[in-house]
Each structure stands twice: as C-alpha cells, then as structure tokens.
Scaffold this motif. Structure first.
Motif, mmCIF file in Angstrom:
data_model
loop_
_atom_site.group_PDB
_atom_site.id
_atom_site.type_symbol
_atom_site.label_atom_id
_atom_site.label_comp_id
_atom_site.label_asym_id
_atom_site.label_seq_id
_atom_site.Cartn_x
_atom_site.Cartn_y
_atom_site.Cartn_z
ATOM 1 N N GLY A 26 33.638 27.465 55.667
ATOM 2 C CA GLY A 26 33.906 27.233 54.256
ATOM 3 C C GLY A 26 34.134 28.477 53.425
ATOM 4 O O GLY A 26 34.804 28.416 52.388
ATOM 5 N N SER A 27 33.579 29.616 53.845
ATOM 6 C CA SER A 27 33.786 30.853 53.085
ATOM 7 C C SER A 27 35.142 31.452 53.416
ATOM 8 O O SER A 27 35.619 31.363 54.549
ATOM 9 C CB SER A 27 32.688 31.870 53.404
ATOM 10 O OG SER A 27 31.417 31.395 53.027
ATOM 11 N N SER A 28 35.746 32.084 52.431
ATOM 12 C CA SER A 28 37.033 32.734 52.654
ATOM 13 C C SER A 28 36.838 34.045 53.421
ATOM 14 O O SER A 28 35.793 34.693 53.308
ATOM 15 C CB SER A 28 37.715 33.032 51.314
ATOM 16 O OG SER A 28 36.938 33.933 50.536
ATOM 17 N N ARG A 29 37.829 34.431 54.209
ATOM 18 C CA ARG A 29 37.753 35.713 54.916
ATOM 19 C C ARG A 29 37.833 36.876 53.936
ATOM 20 O O ARG A 29 37.165 37.894 54.115
ATOM 21 C CB ARG A 29 38.879 35.827 55.949
ATOM 22 C CG ARG A 29 38.930 37.207 56.612
ATOM 23 C CD ARG A 29 39.992 37.300 57.689
ATOM 24 N NE ARG A 29 40.127 38.677 58.150
ATOM 25 C CZ ARG A 29 40.950 39.084 59.123
ATOM 26 N NH1 ARG A 29 41.700 38.188 59.759
ATOM 27 N NH2 ARG A 29 41.016 40.351 59.472
ATOM 28 N N TYR A 30 38.638 36.715 52.896
ATOM 29 C CA TYR A 30 38.875 37.815 51.955
ATOM 30 C C TYR A 30 38.301 37.485 50.583
ATOM 31 O O TYR A 30 38.403 36.348 50.104
ATOM 32 C CB TYR A 30 40.377 38.080 51.811
ATOM 33 C CG TYR A 30 41.052 38.484 53.095
ATOM 34 C CD1 TYR A 30 40.987 39.796 53.555
ATOM 35 C CD2 TYR A 30 41.761 37.550 53.856
ATOM 36 C CE1 TYR A 30 41.612 40.178 54.726
ATOM 37 C CE2 TYR A 30 42.384 37.923 55.031
ATOM 38 C CZ TYR A 30 42.308 39.239 55.463
ATOM 39 O OH TYR A 30 42.928 39.598 56.638
ATOM 40 N N PHE A 31 37.709 38.498 49.968
ATOM 41 C CA PHE A 31 37.359 38.431 48.547
ATOM 42 C C PHE A 31 38.213 39.477 47.851
ATOM 43 O O PHE A 31 38.182 40.658 48.211
ATOM 44 C CB PHE A 31 35.874 38.710 48.331
ATOM 45 C CG PHE A 31 35.473 38.680 46.876
ATOM 46 C CD1 PHE A 31 35.661 37.538 46.115
ATOM 47 C CD2 PHE A 31 34.917 39.796 46.276
ATOM 48 C CE1 PHE A 31 35.304 37.499 44.764
ATOM 49 C CE2 PHE A 31 34.544 39.769 44.936
ATOM 50 C CZ PHE A 31 34.732 38.620 44.182
ATOM 51 N N VAL A 32 39.004 39.037 46.867
ATOM 52 C CA VAL A 32 40.022 39.891 46.261
ATOM 53 C C VAL A 32 39.751 40.001 44.760
ATOM 54 O O VAL A 32 39.554 38.986 44.082
ATOM 55 C CB VAL A 32 41.430 39.301 46.494
ATOM 56 C CG1 VAL A 32 42.504 40.236 45.945
ATOM 57 C CG2 VAL A 32 41.658 39.026 47.978
ATOM 58 N N VAL A 33 39.717 41.224 44.257
ATOM 59 C CA VAL A 33 39.511 41.451 42.822
ATOM 60 C C VAL A 33 40.673 42.275 42.284
ATOM 61 O O VAL A 33 41.146 43.209 42.932
ATOM 62 C CB VAL A 33 38.171 42.154 42.543
ATOM 63 C CG1 VAL A 33 37.018 41.213 42.744
ATOM 64 C CG2 VAL A 33 37.996 43.388 43.401
ATOM 65 N N THR A 34 41.129 41.928 41.094
ATOM 66 C CA THR A 34 42.313 42.565 40.499
ATOM 67 C C THR A 34 42.061 42.909 39.043
ATOM 68 O O THR A 34 41.473 42.119 38.303
ATOM 69 C CB THR A 34 43.530 41.635 40.596
ATOM 70 O OG1 THR A 34 43.912 41.482 41.962
ATOM 71 C CG2 THR A 34 44.724 42.189 39.815
ATOM 72 N N GLY A 35 42.538 44.092 38.646
ATOM 73 C CA GLY A 35 42.561 44.478 37.244
ATOM 74 C C GLY A 35 43.995 44.670 36.792
ATOM 75 O O GLY A 35 44.765 45.367 37.451
ATOM 76 N N VAL A 36 44.369 44.021 35.691
ATOM 77 C CA VAL A 36 45.700 44.162 35.095
ATOM 78 C C VAL A 36 45.566 45.026 33.854
ATOM 79 O O VAL A 36 44.780 44.717 32.946
ATOM 80 C CB VAL A 36 46.301 42.789 34.752
ATOM 81 C CG1 VAL A 36 47.578 42.954 33.926
ATOM 82 C CG2 VAL A 36 46.608 42.005 36.021
ATOM 83 N N LEU A 37 46.322 46.110 33.804
ATOM 84 C CA LEU A 37 46.177 47.138 32.779
ATOM 85 C C LEU A 37 47.399 47.185 31.858
ATOM 86 O O LEU A 37 48.538 47.260 32.323
ATOM 87 C CB LEU A 37 46.000 48.496 33.468
ATOM 88 C CG LEU A 37 46.138 49.773 32.639
ATOM 89 C CD1 LEU A 37 45.049 49.860 31.590
ATOM 90 C CD2 LEU A 37 46.114 50.999 33.554
ATOM 91 N N PHE A 38 47.133 47.131 30.566
ATOM 92 C CA PHE A 38 48.156 47.358 29.555
ATOM 93 C C PHE A 38 47.829 48.657 28.827
ATOM 94 O O PHE A 38 46.763 48.774 28.199
ATOM 95 C CB PHE A 38 48.202 46.212 28.537
ATOM 96 C CG PHE A 38 48.862 44.961 29.041
ATOM 97 C CD1 PHE A 38 50.216 44.746 28.854
ATOM 98 C CD2 PHE A 38 48.108 43.995 29.697
ATOM 99 C CE1 PHE A 38 50.822 43.594 29.316
ATOM 100 C CE2 PHE A 38 48.708 42.838 30.164
ATOM 101 C CZ PHE A 38 50.072 42.631 29.975
ATOM 102 N N LEU A 39 48.723 49.633 28.898
ATOM 103 C CA LEU A 39 48.520 50.889 28.186
ATOM 104 C C LEU A 39 48.736 50.716 26.691
ATOM 105 O O LEU A 39 48.167 51.447 25.881
ATOM 106 C CB LEU A 39 49.471 51.955 28.726
ATOM 107 C CG LEU A 39 49.311 52.321 30.198
ATOM 108 C CD1 LEU A 39 50.405 53.305 30.607
ATOM 109 C CD2 LEU A 39 47.941 52.908 30.470
ATOM 110 N N ASP A 40 49.566 49.742 26.336
ATOM 111 C CA ASP A 40 49.962 49.537 24.939
ATOM 112 C C ASP A 40 49.541 48.143 24.489
ATOM 113 O O ASP A 40 49.910 47.133 25.100
ATOM 114 C CB ASP A 40 51.478 49.703 24.807
ATOM 115 C CG ASP A 40 51.953 49.577 23.379
ATOM 116 O OD1 ASP A 40 51.841 50.566 22.643
ATOM 117 O OD2 ASP A 40 52.419 48.475 23.011
ATOM 118 N N ARG A 41 48.774 48.074 23.409
ATOM 119 C CA ARG A 41 48.293 46.778 22.915
ATOM 120 C C ARG A 41 49.439 45.897 22.423
ATOM 121 O O ARG A 41 49.384 44.672 22.561
ATOM 122 C CB ARG A 41 47.291 46.989 21.782
ATOM 123 C CG ARG A 41 45.919 47.434 22.255
ATOM 124 C CD ARG A 41 44.997 47.684 21.064
ATOM 125 N NE ARG A 41 43.665 48.032 21.509
ATOM 126 C CZ ARG A 41 42.582 47.311 21.230
ATOM 127 N NH1 ARG A 41 42.678 46.200 20.533
ATOM 128 N NH2 ARG A 41 41.390 47.703 21.648
#
Length: 212
Positions: free
Chosen positions: A18-33
């Motif tokens: 039942g557990s996934s093989r991969y745990f994936v974390v992502t950050g999306v970055l905006f330099l300009d608001r």
C-alpha cells in the motif's frame, strides 16, 4: 519571492502493501510577485474556460487531457521548481519509519537544494496534519534553511490548497515529476517536458551507489 510547496506519494514504509515506493516533494518559486499574480489569474481563467468552476486542480485526480491543458495554460509564466525524490526502496534507517521524521527530512533536503536561489522567501505549505506537526515543520524549515549567514526564508505559512491556485500549481508540477518515476507508461514524461524550462533541479536520493 514566493515559494509554494506540495508533495506526492506517502511516507509509509510498507512497500508492496500500500505504501508508495517514492515520496516526492516540490517547491515552486516565483522571483516576482506580479508574475505570481498573473499566473494565479491565468489558472482562474483556465478554470472558467474549462467549466471547472470551484474545482481544485490535483494531478492525481485529473485525466491526461485535462493535465495537458493545465500545463499549456501556465507554461509561459516565469516560475522555477526544484524537486526531491526519496526512493524508499533503498533506505532502511529506523528514523525513516517515523512518518514525521521522513517528511521533515525530505523537506529539509529539498530546501537545502533550493537555498542558493532563495532570499527572504515567503514559503506557503499546503495545510495538512495536526497543528502541532505543522508548527514543528515551520520551525524546522526556517532553522535549516537559514543556517549560518543565509536568510533564505523570511516566513513560512500554510494555506488550504483548494483556495490557493499556486499551491495547486505545486501539486501539478510535483505530480508531473513523480509520474516519471512511479509510472512505466511510455508517456510518463509527457507533462514534465512541458515545464522542463522551469526546472532548477530534480534530485533522487539515495541512488543505488549511496545505498551500497
């Protein structure tokens, strides 16, 4: 500077049960608001155009055709992303059997990778878990991201993903990258290709060499 964070998979270690093989974390970055605002508005327009009023965009719950249209709607905007992929099949340390420790460790390594690109960033996390855990994670991120002379992170806060288009963008980007590893389908890189020009780094850990 704004960073929106999300994850794919789970931190469970019951692989094959039942557990996934991969745990994936992502950050999306905006330099300009302002660019972040324009992207946010474009997602709203896409939601209206596609007849998905009130819908939360989540990669795991969308058909391929809808995923394709979403990425086409955002691919012209100037954002960057970094992803950390934890291959749980290659780890065995006791700390990884605690889901909170696994989550925090993966998040820490993601932000170590992103830190050279961050300056006084406001980080937005998808609100999850209980309040104590969220508060611990906030403190953990600020402590490790700002080690030494760095001032990578100014503030860490949470928001409900169904109310925040850019947290949903992070979910979509994370899902696109995760699919490259969790799927054997011939088109598994289809969506990641649409946003490769936005990619800072995708780090897989450990590698088979690390595990030996």
């Amino acid at each position: 500077m704004l960073v929106f964070f999300d994850e794919s998979g789970d931190t469970g270690m019951k692989l094959g049960a039942g557990s996934s093989r991969y745990f994936v974390v992502t950050g999306v970055l905006f330099l300009d608001r302002d660019e972040a605002l324009r992207c946010d508005q474009a997602i709203d327009r896409f939601r209206q155009k596609s007849g998905a009023s009130g819908r939360e965009f989540k990669f795991a719950k969308m058909p391929d055709a809808f995923r394709l249209q979403f990425f086409q709607a955002v691919q012209s905007f100037e954002f960057l992303y970094s992803t950390f992929v934890l291959d749980k099949s290659l780890i065995s340390g006791p700390g990884f059997h605690d889901s909170r420790s696994c989550y925090k460790y993966s998040t820490r390594l993601l932000f170590e990778n992103m830190a050279p690109h961050l300056r006084d960033a406001i980080v937005v996390l998808d609100r999850c878990g209980n309040r104590d855990f969220v508060n611990q994670l906030k403190k953990y991120l600020k402590t490790h991201a700002n080690a030494g002379e760095r001032h990578a992170v100014k503030k860490v806060k949470t928001d409900d993903s169904h109310k925040n288009n850019l947290v949903q963008l992070a979910d979509m980007v994370c899902g696109a990258v995760a699919r490259c590893y969790s799927s054997s389908a011939g088109n598994r890189r289809q969506f990641r290709r649409l946003i490769e020009h936005n990619e800072l780094e995708v780090r897989i850990w450990p590698t088979a060499t690390d595990a030996t």
